[in-house]
Design a protein around this motif. Sequence first.
Motif, mmCIF file in Angstrom:
data_model
loop_
_atom_site.group_PDB
_atom_site.id
_atom_site.type_symbol
_atom_site.label_atom_id
_atom_site.label_comp_id
_atom_site.label_asym_id
_atom_site.label_seq_id
_atom_site.Cartn_x
_atom_site.Cartn_y
_atom_site.Cartn_z
ATOM 1 N N PHE A 4 0.834 -1.212 0.000
ATOM 2 C CA PHE A 4 0.000 0.000 0.000
ATOM 3 C C PHE A 4 0.860 1.250 0.000
ATOM 4 O O PHE A 4 0.416 2.321 -0.396
ATOM 5 N N ARG A 5 2.080 1.119 0.478
ATOM 6 C CA ARG A 5 2.979 2.269 0.484
ATOM 7 C C ARG A 5 3.678 2.443 -0.863
ATOM 8 O O ARG A 5 4.435 3.394 -1.067
ATOM 9 N N VAL A 60 -6.101 1.018 -5.122
ATOM 10 C CA VAL A 60 -7.045 1.848 -4.351
ATOM 11 C C VAL A 60 -6.401 2.255 -3.024
ATOM 12 O O VAL A 60 -6.463 3.419 -2.607
ATOM 13 N N TYR A 61 -5.770 1.281 -2.370
ATOM 14 C CA TYR A 61 -5.152 1.586 -1.072
ATOM 15 C C TYR A 61 -3.930 2.493 -1.233
ATOM 16 O O TYR A 61 -3.655 3.338 -0.369
ATOM 17 N N ASN A 88 -3.639 4.792 -3.523
ATOM 18 C CA ASN A 88 -4.221 6.127 -3.714
ATOM 19 C C ASN A 88 -4.691 6.710 -2.380
ATOM 20 O O ASN A 88 -4.496 7.895 -2.096
ATOM 21 N N ASN A 89 -5.332 5.857 -1.569
ATOM 22 C CA ASN A 89 -5.813 6.334 -0.267
ATOM 23 C C ASN A 89 -4.656 6.825 0.597
ATOM 24 O O ASN A 89 -4.757 7.869 1.256
ATOM 25 N N ALA A 90 -3.569 6.061 0.618
ATOM 26 C CA ALA A 90 -2.422 6.427 1.452
ATOM 27 C C ALA A 90 -1.887 7.799 1.041
ATOM 28 O O ALA A 90 -1.594 8.657 1.886
ATOM 29 N N ILE A 99 -4.561 10.545 1.964
ATOM 30 C CA ILE A 99 -4.604 10.814 3.407
ATOM 31 C C ILE A 99 -3.431 11.714 3.786
ATOM 32 O O ILE A 99 -3.583 12.683 4.541
ATOM 33 N N LYS A 149 -4.005 15.316 2.306
ATOM 34 C CA LYS A 149 -5.004 16.081 3.054
ATOM 35 C C LYS A 149 -4.448 16.547 4.394
ATOM 36 O O LYS A 149 -4.708 17.677 4.817
ATOM 37 N N SER A 199 3.956 7.966 8.718
ATOM 38 C CA SER A 199 3.300 8.333 9.980
ATOM 39 C C SER A 199 3.666 7.330 11.071
ATOM 40 O O SER A 199 3.760 6.134 10.816
ATOM 41 N N GLY A 253 -1.437 6.969 15.208
ATOM 42 C CA GLY A 253 -2.809 6.897 14.720
ATOM 43 C C GLY A 253 -3.497 8.251 14.730
ATOM 44 O O GLY A 253 -4.591 8.407 14.219
ATOM 45 N N ASP A 254 -2.834 9.218 15.301
ATOM 46 C CA ASP A 254 -3.346 10.584 15.373
ATOM 47 C C ASP A 254 -2.474 11.449 14.448
ATOM 48 O O ASP A 254 -1.272 11.566 14.657
ATOM 49 N N LEU A 255 -3.076 12.056 13.455
ATOM 50 C CA LEU A 255 -2.308 12.801 12.441
ATOM 51 C C LEU A 255 -1.991 14.241 12.853
ATOM 52 O O LEU A 255 -1.482 15.020 12.047
#
Lengths: 256, 288
Positions: A15-16, A40-41, A43-45, A48, A51, A82, A85-87
């Motif tokens: 995914f990375r 898909v994953y 792209n999500n990574a 995220i 953003k 990261s 779990g907290d961005l």
Amino acid sequence: MNALHRLQRDCEHAFRGADAAPLLPDLVGKAIPPATRIEVYRNNAREICRKALANSCPVVEQLVGDACFRSLAREYLDAHPSTSGDLQHFGREFPAILDALYSGSEYDYLGDIARLELAIEDALLEPEAGTLDLDALADVPPDRLGDVIFTQAPSLRLVGSRYPLLSIWRAHQPGAEESVDLSSGAEYVAVRRVGDEVEMRLIDRAAFILGRALNGGGSLNQVWDELPDDVREVLPGALTALSLAGGLSHFSLPES
Amino acid sequence: MTQGVPGGAGPIPAIAGIGLRGPHQAHFLHDRPAAGWLEAHSENYFAADGIAAAALERIRADYPLSLHGVGLSLGSVDPLDAGHLDKLARLVERIEPGLVSEHLSWGSVDGRHLNDLLPLPYTGEALAHVALRMEQVQDRLGRQILIENVSSYLEFKGSTMTEWEFLVEAASRSGAGILLDVNNIYVNSKNHGFEPDDYIEAIPTTVVGEIHLAGHTVQRFDEHEILVDTHNALVCEEVWNLYDAAIARFGRTPTLIEWDSELPPVDTLLAEAARAEQVMAKYDERAA
């Protein structure tokens, strides 16, 4: 390593954007190929990460444009995965990445803009504090003034640049029309929380250097050696400027 | 207070609410629009001294509030993040939310976080692992949590049960309730080829404490289409139909409209919540 650990590690690599081959045999194909599903994953990574950085550094995003910012976010994700779990503090290394990429270029100031934007975000996470009135120092014996330890407001962040940092930032706020002369010189900014807002005040270089030096909790005597001569010469004025910018919340005098 | 806004005390009412997002926060603080209840992402309020947590506390005085976590990574093999859990526990103690929820997913491995809600293989090993961690979280918080089914874009060959069997068993073993995301069921049914009604019918009627509704996006990859849970659009008709089936089965249930990207005005969210209310009202009449 148990099966779940191995699978999660293979997923994370894939995914990375690293080699997906170890994961592929574990995935159901059906109508859509596993490689497409992994995309898909990936792209999500990236999204995220983009953003999170854009929320922290919207002016940097404006300055470089959407496509470039996406590329920067991708580079950042590769360099600084990261670790939480907290961005909330995910972008803390972003200024260094910008420095490395743009130092000496026409966007030399981008790293400093990111530092200012992260300082604004940080200040809002800290408690509000009162402002020290320097008149309170009148009760301190003159021979003990050097032992005074100043406490800075927890939300205080000092950001300096050889570029007109705050002017650039203000010129990129909604409704702003002013243009900025990048050659107009250095700006030093004291950022702190006031109520539910962030206040930013320009301070002079001496106040900036003094504020940075006092940040470690040392007394005036203790930080004296690290101050340049020109700051030592204007120390009372620098202290006043720092106080007026709300950078000092109280002081203490250790027992002699 | 605006008419129609219930006070903040007590549990989440079995009506429709909406997600509380940063750009809308001032509107809720100052104008108090008539939302049934609100749900906030826990991690956004972890800084105890920051302005966000103080604002949430003020909003909590006016609205029933649920806390919804996205970062605990319950299914990860990494140790449960004690610092993250402590922050959540302090927030829960301070805000006293009507519900606390997290996701049946994982997001980190070997200390590296993807900050995504990644699917688990539906195996006995994963089930035992995640159920134990759900228990640990509930023990730390001193209360039941709800666990939410997530959208997924791939399946693992090693799975030995269906997604809904895994969800129900994880909740049963841990004593957690279920936050049933109807959009995620629909998205997964399209991505993996199952009947979404089968999913709804497999969920016991007594364990669902909340329902989520959201919009998704159809993304094209060459000649393939995959539905992605983007929370950036109106709830689609197919998901409304599935929600109707869910309410027919579970009865009136706290229902949340989620919207995270390309955020519209609050009124758009309230209109979606009103539609959910209409669905619930329809079954109120039949039950009466």
